[in-house]
Design a protein around this motif. Sequence first.
Motif, PDB file in Angstrom:
ATOM      1  N   GLU A  13       0.827  -1.206   0.000  1.00 28.15           N
ATOM      2  CA  GLU A  13       0.000   0.000   0.000  1.00 28.15           C
ATOM      3  C   GLU A  13       0.867   1.265   0.000  1.00 28.15           C
ATOM      4  O   GLU A  13       1.797   1.396   0.808  1.00 28.15           O
ATOM      5  CB  GLU A  13      -0.933   0.011   1.208  1.00 28.15           C
ATOM      6  CG  GLU A  13      -1.941   1.133   1.154  1.00 28.15           C
ATOM      7  CD  GLU A  13      -2.977   1.043   2.251  1.00 28.15           C
ATOM      8  OE1 GLU A  13      -3.494   2.103   2.626  1.00 28.15           O
ATOM      9  OE2 GLU A  13      -3.256  -0.071   2.730  1.00 28.15           O
ATOM     10  N   GLY A  16       2.852   2.055  -5.044  1.00 26.64           N
ATOM     11  CA  GLY A  16       2.556   1.790  -6.449  1.00 26.64           C
ATOM     12  C   GLY A  16       3.500   2.472  -7.414  1.00 26.64           C
ATOM     13  O   GLY A  16       3.982   1.864  -8.373  1.00 26.64           O
ATOM     14  N   GLU A  17       3.794   3.748  -7.187  1.00 29.80           N
ATOM     15  CA  GLU A  17       4.705   4.473  -8.087  1.00 29.80           C
ATOM     16  C   GLU A  17       6.120   3.905  -8.009  1.00 29.80           C
ATOM     17  O   GLU A  17       6.814   3.828  -9.020  1.00 29.80           O
ATOM     18  CB  GLU A  17       4.703   5.966  -7.775  1.00 29.80           C
ATOM     19  CG  GLU A  17       3.420   6.668  -8.183  1.00 29.80           C
ATOM     20  CD  GLU A  17       3.115   6.563  -9.674  1.00 29.80           C
ATOM     21  OE1 GLU A  17       4.035   6.707 -10.501  1.00 29.80           O
ATOM     22  OE2 GLU A  17       1.934   6.340 -10.012  1.00 29.80           O
ATOM     23  N   ARG A  39      -0.590  -0.040 -15.544  1.00 29.49           N
ATOM     24  CA  ARG A  39      -0.911   0.025 -14.116  1.00 29.49           C
ATOM     25  C   ARG A  39      -2.412  -0.053 -13.962  1.00 29.49           C
ATOM     26  O   ARG A  39      -3.164   0.240 -14.888  1.00 29.49           O
ATOM     27  CB  ARG A  39      -0.344   1.273 -13.468  1.00 29.49           C
ATOM     28  CG  ARG A  39      -0.987   2.549 -13.864  1.00 29.49           C
ATOM     29  CD  ARG A  39      -0.466   3.671 -13.004  1.00 29.49           C
ATOM     30  NE  ARG A  39      -0.476   4.893 -13.783  1.00 29.49           N
ATOM     31  CZ  ARG A  39       0.225   5.951 -13.475  1.00 29.49           C
ATOM     32  NH1 ARG A  39       0.994   5.949 -12.425  1.00 29.49           N
ATOM     33  NH2 ARG A  39       0.153   7.025 -14.209  1.00 29.49           N
ATOM     34  N   ASP A  43      -2.764  -0.399  -6.905  1.00 31.48           N
ATOM     35  CA  ASP A  43      -1.299  -0.367  -7.074  1.00 31.48           C
ATOM     36  C   ASP A  43      -0.756  -1.625  -7.739  1.00 31.48           C
ATOM     37  O   ASP A  43       0.263  -2.167  -7.337  1.00 31.48           O
ATOM     38  CB  ASP A  43      -0.595  -0.135  -5.725  1.00 31.48           C
ATOM     39  CG  ASP A  43      -0.817   1.272  -5.200  1.00 31.48           C
ATOM     40  OD1 ASP A  43      -0.946   2.194  -6.026  1.00 31.48           O
ATOM     41  OD2 ASP A  43      -0.843   1.452  -3.973  1.00 31.48           O
TER      42      ASP A  43
END
Length: 85
Positions: A13, A16-17, A39, A43
């Motif tokens: 959590e 994601g980036e 994507r 995420d």
Amino acid sequence: MTVALMWEARAVEGRGEALLAWARGQELPVRPLRRETFRAPEDRVLVITWWDAAHDAELPELPEPDGDLASRAVHRWRFESLGTE
């Protein structure tokens, strides 16, 4: 024959980036015919590579990401192209 390898991971959590940047930065020892990165919500990161190879050929794949990036093991699938319609 064209084979597509799919690699999908879900980030921890809020990471994601970072997972996306990590996946984009992974070099394969052999260049595929095509490589595309996606994507999705929650995420998730998906990388598909296309190869001119037999379905069961030995092909390079992205590794498992660092332990602090992924919330579960990577999912991997291999598909044989049936062409476009």
